[in-house]
Design a protein around this motif. Structure first.
Motif, PDB file in Angstrom:
ATOM      1  N   SER A 169      -3.413   2.234  -1.291  1.00 49.61           N
ATOM      2  CA  SER A 169      -3.178   1.598   0.013  1.00 49.61           C
ATOM      3  C   SER A 169      -2.367   0.333  -0.113  1.00 49.61           C
ATOM      4  O   SER A 169      -1.557   0.011   0.734  1.00 49.61           O
ATOM      5  CB  SER A 169      -4.512   1.315   0.710  1.00 49.61           C
ATOM      6  N   SER A 170      -2.560  -0.393  -1.190  1.00 54.54           N
ATOM      7  CA  SER A 170      -1.821  -1.648  -1.304  1.00 54.54           C
ATOM      8  C   SER A 170      -0.506  -1.464  -2.035  1.00 54.54           C
ATOM      9  O   SER A 170       0.333  -2.351  -2.029  1.00 54.54           O
ATOM     10  CB  SER A 170      -2.663  -2.681  -2.049  1.00 54.54           C
ATOM     11  N   GLY A 171      -0.345  -0.313  -2.699  1.00 55.31           N
ATOM     12  CA  GLY A 171       0.870  -0.095  -3.463  1.00 55.31           C
ATOM     13  C   GLY A 171       0.935  -0.966  -4.715  1.00 55.31           C
ATOM     14  O   GLY A 171       1.978  -1.138  -5.325  1.00 55.31           O
ATOM     15  N   GLN A 172      -0.216  -1.505  -5.064  1.00 54.78           N
ATOM     16  CA  GLN A 172      -0.212  -2.460  -6.175  1.00 54.78           C
ATOM     17  C   GLN A 172      -0.003  -1.780  -7.525  1.00 54.78           C
ATOM     18  O   GLN A 172       0.661  -2.312  -8.396  1.00 54.78           O
ATOM     19  CB  GLN A 172      -1.578  -3.175  -6.167  1.00 54.78           C
ATOM     20  N   TYR A 173      -0.613  -0.605  -7.682  1.00 53.74           N
ATOM     21  CA  TYR A 173      -0.514   0.070  -8.970  1.00 53.74           C
ATOM     22  C   TYR A 173      -0.046   1.493  -8.769  1.00 53.74           C
ATOM     23  O   TYR A 173      -0.359   2.129  -7.767  1.00 53.74           O
ATOM     24  CB  TYR A 173      -1.879   0.104  -9.677  1.00 53.74           C
TER      25      TYR A 173
END
Lengths: 584, 598
Positions: A256-260
């Motif tokens: 959802s955050s596109g962090q990883y």
């Protein structure tokens, strides 16, 4: 009369201020508690010291020890008695040898736990002198590092007394050890608290500090260890559920955050090798090595030892003399055991694939094989036109007095930058000592989900089943999904997950702990490391007759007691309440 | 014989000592009262200047032909280089300096009321001392003492000291140390004089006191200090190295005075007009709150060392003295005196962890054992169980680490049964270094003008560890020194299995026997004939004519004989550093003395 007055007055003058006379202190050159903890910069300086006890399992002065303690490969021990002590199973003595850093450095982390506890205790002193965001960051980092070091103890020695306050000179130190499960839960608790406080990502000047994702990863791993057969002897499914949920939380957050994300392959790489017919080429998807090298940071790494990024020390762990300047300890040799675990490019294990030819084993294999391992007659991709001579009697194969060469017929390639060697005059690129990366989390989720409900089980609230999570990891290197013959049951699929972890996370300091938590480490197949005999034979496709060595290169000692590392004697004998691990 | 010359040093020192004392009798307030004030200031400095030789030689006298030759520092013969000169360019340095200021106020009272004698003293003092570059140290003392005796027959004394030291935290700086003593001279009692006149003197006394010490404690332990750390941690791209701050030593906030409580009971007796005297003293001492580094600090505290007042020791003993003095006639007198004392001291608490094995725990052991841990002359050793008599035994017995044994080496006893021989198997022998029993005797006989005196003293059984395993005495072949004693001919060989010494090795250090074991522990008891003196007094008219009133001739012999079970040489009194390890041997000495009075 006058004399009396003089005497009485002098007596009176002397009697003033008893204690003040003695209340004299030399001005100190250092800082006192006030100065350190009421200033944000000083506070941070004090807290930053707790990062010092993170262990670099790839450092050249650790000689790949954790990888050599399991069946991933062999580190030569004749020139270095520490390895011999560890291989023979005398792990108590390992604490007192000079180079067994997995033992001594990690046990020293109690100092950093103390620093974290002092920081948490003194954080209120910073009130008014720092912004709430700064205070949250400091608190989050302290909580996380405390959980991190307890996690490091957990996977090695097991449960510990969970200290949340710094001890003083007059305290009683006789604490009992908590059980494995209790300690794992406390670690998870600290991680949850830390995840709420840590930022999602840091600014450029602070990259490498733990993030929210790192806290979630440590929680997931701690719970997975708690659920694993070695520690969860009753097979309690709830533990697996907790582990799966923790892993899924991180996957969901990453999506959802596109962090990883998984670093995609993006192109192709080639290796060339010589055979009787001439020079051959193998083409395979690239990108896998970019997780570990070339860039200072990337999207797959969740938690790593960032300070070691520039040091390039990993590069000299796996060297041999003809490739780079090296000492006498180098010559890390991957075992035939691990080579056999890499599947063919059809997605089948080598024993299940009719197309696999044991006499031409290095073609059409899992791309990760080409990224991770160097085989006989392969050309080292550097400016030197060097073809590795790993056959029996070859230049790069250990024999007799030549100690710093391959013992098994293979060399490790993971963590070698392309084109880096003695003659190319290039220095090592950025190299990452990774603790957790996104692929690992997907595999954790898959393992836990499989244990609960089999390969197709999807955790309630999740959008991925166990097999789908594994296939994501395989997709990245353009390997086909898990073959349906392996999806028949939980047990068969479990084997494939174990296999996937072995080949994906090869040399990343994971396999030893994985074998230990699965309860597989004492089995003969994981204790005997075989090499490959490459005897010249022009009739064979590769030019060599390939067969597993008759005798193992080394047989590790692993008894029941080795499932838990011993506590050093000086600490184990101190108090009745703090017990040594069984068998030691 | 070697002689070396290195130059010379010149020391200059100067000092100032001032004392001012004012005394005032205060009889007008009450008789016997006196007040005084005292102030002193002392300062001293010492400077040193060195004049070394500009190069060094050693001079060697060859005993064979009595010629001298000269060698340089590197033992190269060099008779040709001219005489070395003195270097005069060195500067003068301040070697030591000290300054102390001391002042006190005192009230004295002494008065007799008939047969009652009373005295009292009250003192207040302060002292400030500074060394060459140290922060001044301060000390404050309040003392009060009172004595009372009735007719010198019933004695009583009490005192209290209230001492302050600046080493401790506020509130813990002062310690109170009381003491008292009572005595009774029984022989002064009337009933005693009537009934037991032969028992002409009897006094019994008992004293009890508490004393404090801050001597072993570092200053300002209660203050914690943080300093810049040397390590830094890297974050960020491009990599920034963040410096660190670290904790100093952990403060000991409750450090305070170490106290010692001593009690002493004594009897002084004289019989037959003091022809026979007997004194007996019994004492008992407990020391508490000794400040030491805590020893049961586990890793999870996260610090390297913490101190606390956790040490405790105790000691007790008896001392007796017996004397005999009798004149058989006007010309012939005999005086005998014998002293004997029995002592024991041990550590009660040393903050050792409970689970530490008994044999290596320092608690319950004599006091000196803790100090000698890990030193060259340790007070504990591994027991040896005879020699390896065959090859089979080499593999059966548990081994120590280090060089491998051969047949004829010592077998070590694995005291704790863990399969290894190491420091955990050490045991402490009886009475290490301090004997339980010491004694002395003095005899004197006087006949007319002839006097003879004989002095003996000795100690009972005590054990010494020979330094470093007795490298030079027990294992003679090392560093090309090849200097064996004849006693070492009785070493183990297959034909001589019951030998005294282990098998011979070519290098002292590279052998299994070198591990500090029971063999290097020797019994150090001895009896020594310290002094024999024979003297004659000449008084004759012929001497008077020359103006000599009296002439005494004395022949004295010192250290004439020593009886000790240790036969390998060395002086049993010098054992503290291990069998005369470099110590100058004790000499036998004869002196003839003539003394004349004019």
């Amino acid at each position: 009369m006058k004399r009396i007055t003089i005497i009485l007055i002098s007596l009176a003058l002397i009697f003033q201020g008893c204690e003040e006379y003695l209340d004299k202190v030399q001005d100190s050159t250092g800082m006192d508690e006030e100065q350190v903890f009421t200033d944000y910069n000083n506070f941070r300086k004090f807290e930053d010291r707790m990062y010092k006890d993170m262990h670099n399992y790839l450092a050249d002065y650790d000689y790949g020890m954790i990888a050599a303690m399991c069946d991933e490969g062999h580190t030569e021990s004749a020139q270095w008695e520490t390895m011999g002590v560890v291989q023979s199973g005398d792990w108590i003595r390992a604490y007192s040898t000079a180079q067994a850093l997995q033992f001594s450095t990690i046990w020293n982390a109690w100092k950093s736990i103390r620093i974290a506890n002092i920081c948490l205790k003194n954080l209120p002193m910073l009130e008014g002198n720092a912004t709430p965001q700064q205070m949250n960051q400091l608190e989050g980092q302290a909580l996380f590092m405390r959980a991190w070091y307890y996690y490091e103890f957990l996977i090695r020695q097991g449960g510990m007394p969970y200290l949340t306050e710094p001890l003083s000179g007059s305290d009683n130190y006789a604490f009992p050890r908590l059980s494995f499960h209790e300690t794992a839960l406390k670690i998870a608790e600290d991680c949850d608290a830390a995840a709420a406080l840590l930022p999602e990502e840091w600014d450029m000047g602070n990259i490498g500090r733990p993030t929210k994702g790192a806290a979630m990863a440590v929680k997931a791993s701690a719970l997975l260890f708690d659920a694993s057969p070695s520690n969860n002897t009753s097979g309690n499914t709830e533990y697996w559920t907790a582990a799966a949920e923790a892993a899924w939380d991180l996957i969901e957050y990453a999506q959802s955050s596109g962090q990883y994300r998984l670093i995609p392959s993006g192109g192709t790489d080639q290796v060339t090798y010589k055979d009787p017919a001439g020079i051959q080429t193998i083409t395979y998807p690239s990108g896998f090595d970019s997780i570990f090298m070339y860039t200072p940071y990337n999207d797959e790494i969740i938690w790593e030892l960032y300070a070691a990024v520039n040091s390039g020390s990993q590069y000299s762990t796996f060297t041999i003399a003809s490739l780079a300047e090296g000492g006498i300890i180098q010559g890390y040799s991957p075992s035939q055991n691990i080579v056999d675990l890499f599947e063919t490019s059809n997605g089948l294990a080598i024993q299940d694939d009719p197309e696999y030819d044991p006499q031409d084993p290095y073609v059409d294999r899992d791309p990760r094989f080409y990224h991770s391992i160097l085989f006989n007659r392969e050309r080292w991709t550097s400016f030197t036109d060097l073809y590795l001579e790993l056959y029996n009697g070859g230049r790069d194969r250990a024999s007799g007095d030549l100690k710093h060469f391959s013992y098994t017929g293979y060399l490790a390639r993971k963590f070698w930058g392309k084109n880096v060697d003695l003659n190319s005059n290039t220095s090592a690129p950025f190299t990452h000592t990774i603790y957790f990366r996104y692929a690992d989390i997907l595999l954790m989720y898959a393992e836990a989900a499989n244990e609960i409900g089999g390969p197709d089980y999807t955790l309630p609230g999740a959008t991925m089943s166990a097999v789908q999570a594994v296939n994501k990891v395989r997709e990245r290197v353009e390997m086909p999904g898990i073959n349906s013959r392996y999806l028949a049951s939980k047990d068969v699929f479990r084997q494939r997950i174990k296999n996937e972890r072995a080949v994906e996370l090869y040399l990343e300091g994971k396999r030893f702990f994985d074998l230990s938590r699965w309860g597989d480490a004492h089995k003969m197949e994981h204790r005997q490391l075989y090499g490959v005999d490459l005897i010249e034979n022009a009739g064979r496709p590769t030019g060599y007759n390939i067969s597993r060595t008759a005798l193992p290169v080394v047989t590790l000692t692993f008894e029941q007691k080795h499932y838990k590392w011993p506590i050093p004697l000086s600490d184990a004998l101190m108090f009745k309440e703090f017990k040594q691990n069984p068998g030691w | 014989m070697w002689i070396g010359g290195m130059g010379f040093r010149r020391n200059k020192s100067n000092g100032v000592a001032t004392d001012v004392n004012l005394e005032q009798k205060l009889d007008f307030i009450t008789e016997g009262l006196k007040a005084s004030v005292f102030y002193s200031f002392n300062s001293s400095n010492e400077y040193m200047k060195e004049y070394p030789l500009d190069y060094l030689f050693g001079y060697y006298l060859n005993p064979a032909d009595s010629t001298w030759s000269r060698y340089t520092n590197w033992q190269v013969l060099d008779n040709d280089t001219p005489q070395p000169k003195l270097v005069t360019t060195r500067s003068e340095n301040l070697q030591s300096a000290g300054r102390s200021v001391y002042y006190k106020g005192q009230l004295d009272y002494a008065r007799s009321f008939g047969r009652h004698n009373v005295t009292g003293v009250g003192v207040f003092s302060r002292r400030q001392y500074r060394g060459i570059s140290s922060f001044p140290s301060y000390e404050e003392n309040w003392v009060a003492r009172g004595t009372y005796n009735y007719n010198e027959k019933y004695l009583f004394e009490a005192s209290v000291a209230y001492t302050g030291s600046e080493k401790f935290a506020p509130g813990l700086r002062f310690g109170t140390f009381p003491s008292f003593a009572v005595g009774w001279v029984g022989s002064e009692e009337n009933f005693w004089k009537d009934k037991m006149a032969w028992f002409n003197y009897f006094k019994t006394r008992f004293s009890w006191g508490m004393v404090g010490s801050d001597a072993g404690i570092a200053r300002w332990l209660y203050i914690s200090e943080y300093s810049s750390g040397s390590e830094s941690q890297g974050f960020g791209y491009p990599m920034t190295w963040y410096p660190s701050i670290q904790e100093g030593t952990i403060p000991v906030t409750n450090a305070t005075w170490e106290t010692a409580v001593k009690a002493n009971l004594g009897f002084e007796m004289g019989f037959f007009q003091n022809q026979v005297t007997l004194n007996v003293d019994l004492y008992d001492e407990h020391r508490n709150d000794i400040l030491q580094t805590r020893r049961s600090v586990p890793s999870w505290v996260g610090v390297t060392s913490i101190s606390g007042n956790s040490g405790e020791t105790k000691a007790h003993g008896i001392e007796t003295e017996l004397g005999y003095n009798h004149s058989f006639s006007r010309d012939f007198t005999i005086q005998l005196r014998g002293i004997m004392s029995v002592n024991e001291s041990r550590v009660v608490s040393y903050d050792e962890p409970d689970a530490k094995p008994q044999n290596i725990s320092l608690e319950g052991k004599p006091v000196g054992v803790a100090q000698r841990m890990g030193g060259y002359t340790p007070a504990s050793a591994i027991q040896d169980g005879g020699f390896y008599q065959s090859f089979d035994e080499l593999f059966m017995w548990p081994l120590a680490s280090g060089p491998k044994p051969i047949v004829g080496d010592f077998k070590y006893i694995d005291y704790n049964g863990d399969g290894f021989v190491n420091d955990l198997d050490r045991i402490v022998p009886r009475n290490p270094y301090v004997p339980a029993f010491t004694w002395g005797a003095n005899l004197a006989a006087i006949y007319k003008n002839l006097t003879m005196r004989i002095d003996f003293y000795g100690i009972g059984s005590t054990t010494y560890a020979m330094r470093q395993g007795g490298m030079f005495y027990l294992y003679p072949f090392t560093q090309n020194k090849d200097n064996a004693m004849t006693a070492q001919a009785n070493h183990w060989t297959p034909d001589n299995r019951d030998a005294e010494w282990p098998a011979v090795h070519s290098m002292a250090t590279d052998q299994y026997n070198y591990l500090g074991n029971e063999f290097s522990i020797v019994d150090g008891r001895y009896t020594r004939l310290k002094n024999v003196a024979l003297s004659y007094r000449l008084e004759s008219s012929r001497l008077h004519k020359v103006g000599i009133r009296q002439m005494d001739l004395t022949l004295t012999g010192t250290n004439l004989a020593t009886w000790t079970p240790f036969k390998l040489g060395g002086d049993p009194e010098g054992f503290n550093s291990g069998v005369d390890f470099g110590a100058y041997p004790m000499m036998k000495r004869f002196t003839f003395e003539v003394r004349m009075t004019f």
